[in-house]
Design a protein around this motif. Structure first.
Motif, mmCIF file in Angstrom:
data_model
loop_
_atom_site.group_PDB
_atom_site.id
_atom_site.type_symbol
_atom_site.label_atom_id
_atom_site.label_comp_id
_atom_site.label_asym_id
_atom_site.label_seq_id
_atom_site.Cartn_x
_atom_site.Cartn_y
_atom_site.Cartn_z
ATOM 1 N N LYS A 111 3.602 0.061 -9.730
ATOM 2 C CA LYS A 111 3.348 1.149 -8.785
ATOM 3 C C LYS A 111 1.956 1.743 -8.983
ATOM 4 O O LYS A 111 1.254 2.049 -8.020
ATOM 5 C CB LYS A 111 4.430 2.228 -8.913
ATOM 6 C CG LYS A 111 5.751 1.762 -8.323
ATOM 7 C CD LYS A 111 6.837 2.805 -8.469
ATOM 8 C CE LYS A 111 8.139 2.242 -7.885
ATOM 9 N NZ LYS A 111 9.238 3.199 -7.971
ATOM 10 N N GLN A 112 1.534 1.886 -10.231
ATOM 11 C CA GLN A 112 0.195 2.412 -10.509
ATOM 12 C C GLN A 112 -0.868 1.424 -10.037
ATOM 13 O O GLN A 112 -1.903 1.821 -9.503
ATOM 14 C CB GLN A 112 0.038 2.720 -12.005
ATOM 15 C CG GLN A 112 -1.220 3.482 -12.341
ATOM 16 C CD GLN A 112 -1.226 4.891 -11.760
ATOM 17 O OE1 GLN A 112 -0.191 5.492 -11.512
ATOM 18 N NE2 GLN A 112 -2.407 5.427 -11.527
ATOM 19 N N MET A 113 -0.618 0.129 -10.209
ATOM 20 C CA MET A 113 -1.544 -0.905 -9.748
ATOM 21 C C MET A 113 -1.720 -0.808 -8.226
ATOM 22 O O MET A 113 -2.842 -0.845 -7.716
ATOM 23 C CB MET A 113 -1.032 -2.290 -10.126
ATOM 24 C CG MET A 113 -1.971 -3.418 -9.738
ATOM 25 S SD MET A 113 -1.237 -5.036 -10.026
ATOM 26 C CE MET A 113 -0.096 -5.116 -8.657
ATOM 27 N N LEU A 114 -0.622 -0.653 -7.511
ATOM 28 C CA LEU A 114 -0.699 -0.535 -6.057
ATOM 29 C C LEU A 114 -1.428 0.750 -5.646
ATOM 30 O O LEU A 114 -2.233 0.759 -4.711
ATOM 31 C CB LEU A 114 0.707 -0.567 -5.447
ATOM 32 C CG LEU A 114 1.437 -1.904 -5.598
ATOM 33 C CD1 LEU A 114 2.887 -1.766 -5.155
ATOM 34 C CD2 LEU A 114 0.730 -3.006 -4.825
ATOM 35 N N TYR A 115 -1.160 1.845 -6.356
ATOM 36 C CA TYR A 115 -1.807 3.124 -6.069
ATOM 37 C C TYR A 115 -3.322 3.029 -6.259
ATOM 38 O O TYR A 115 -4.105 3.523 -5.447
ATOM 39 C CB TYR A 115 -1.211 4.217 -6.966
ATOM 40 C CG TYR A 115 -1.881 5.552 -6.810
ATOM 41 C CD1 TYR A 115 -1.619 6.376 -5.725
ATOM 42 C CD2 TYR A 115 -2.787 6.000 -7.777
ATOM 43 C CE1 TYR A 115 -2.247 7.596 -5.579
ATOM 44 C CE2 TYR A 115 -3.414 7.220 -7.642
ATOM 45 C CZ TYR A 115 -3.153 8.016 -6.545
ATOM 46 O OH TYR A 115 -3.771 9.234 -6.403
ATOM 47 N N GLU A 116 -3.753 2.384 -7.358
ATOM 48 C CA GLU A 116 -5.178 2.303 -7.673
ATOM 49 C C GLU A 116 -5.874 1.136 -6.988
ATOM 50 O O GLU A 116 -7.095 1.044 -7.003
ATOM 51 C CB GLU A 116 -5.370 2.213 -9.193
ATOM 52 C CG GLU A 116 -4.978 3.500 -9.889
ATOM 53 C CD GLU A 116 -5.355 3.518 -11.361
ATOM 54 O OE1 GLU A 116 -6.261 2.770 -11.768
ATOM 55 O OE2 GLU A 116 -4.729 4.302 -12.097
ATOM 56 N N GLY A 117 -5.098 0.213 -6.457
ATOM 57 C CA GLY A 117 -5.705 -0.938 -5.793
ATOM 58 C C GLY A 117 -6.223 -1.974 -6.768
ATOM 59 O O GLY A 117 -7.173 -2.709 -6.480
ATOM 60 N N GLY A 118 -5.642 -2.040 -7.942
ATOM 61 C CA GLY A 118 -6.058 -3.007 -8.960
ATOM 62 C C GLY A 118 -5.373 -2.707 -10.276
ATOM 63 O O GLY A 118 -4.533 -1.805 -10.363
ATOM 64 N N PRO A 164 -4.543 -1.013 -13.495
ATOM 65 C CA PRO A 164 -4.790 0.404 -13.757
ATOM 66 C C PRO A 164 -5.448 0.714 -15.103
ATOM 67 O O PRO A 164 -5.325 1.812 -15.632
ATOM 68 C CB PRO A 164 -3.383 1.015 -13.678
ATOM 69 C CG PRO A 164 -2.477 -0.091 -14.078
ATOM 70 C CD PRO A 164 -3.120 -1.347 -13.565
#
Length: 93
Positions: A38-45, A47
């Motif tokens: 979820k953090q990867m999707l939020y940050e776009g890469g 994290p």
């Protein structure tokens, strides 16, 4: 939101250590992986920064010197304590 199972390969030691640490934090491996995704999707890469340290010239020279000292210990003076070593260092200055 529906859930799906996903299989990933992790070496046994890494998994066990991660599970122990996560247990201390009150979560399981599945929760941690979900947080990561979820953090990867939020940050776009990814994290966090993925880097490797590249030693500078001084460090590389010191590493080569240390390797030489290990290969040929008879060429180098040894000390039984730090005081003796420091005495030698400061007597040369």
């Amino acid at each position: 939101m529906s859930k799906v199972s996903t299989n990933i390969s992790i070496d046994a030691e890494t998994k066990a250590k991660a599970q122990a640490m996560l247990a201390d934090l009150g979560m399981d491996l599945s929760t941690a992986v979900n947080i990561f995704l979820k953090q990867m999707l939020y940050e776009g890469g990814i994290p966090f920064s993925i880097t490797r340290e590249i030693p500078n010239k001084v460090t590389l020279k010191a590493m080569k010197e240390a390797q030489e000292m290990l290969r040929s210990p008879e060429k180098y003076k040894r000390y039984n304590n730090v005081d003796s070593m420091m005495e030698d260092i400061f007597s040369e200055v």
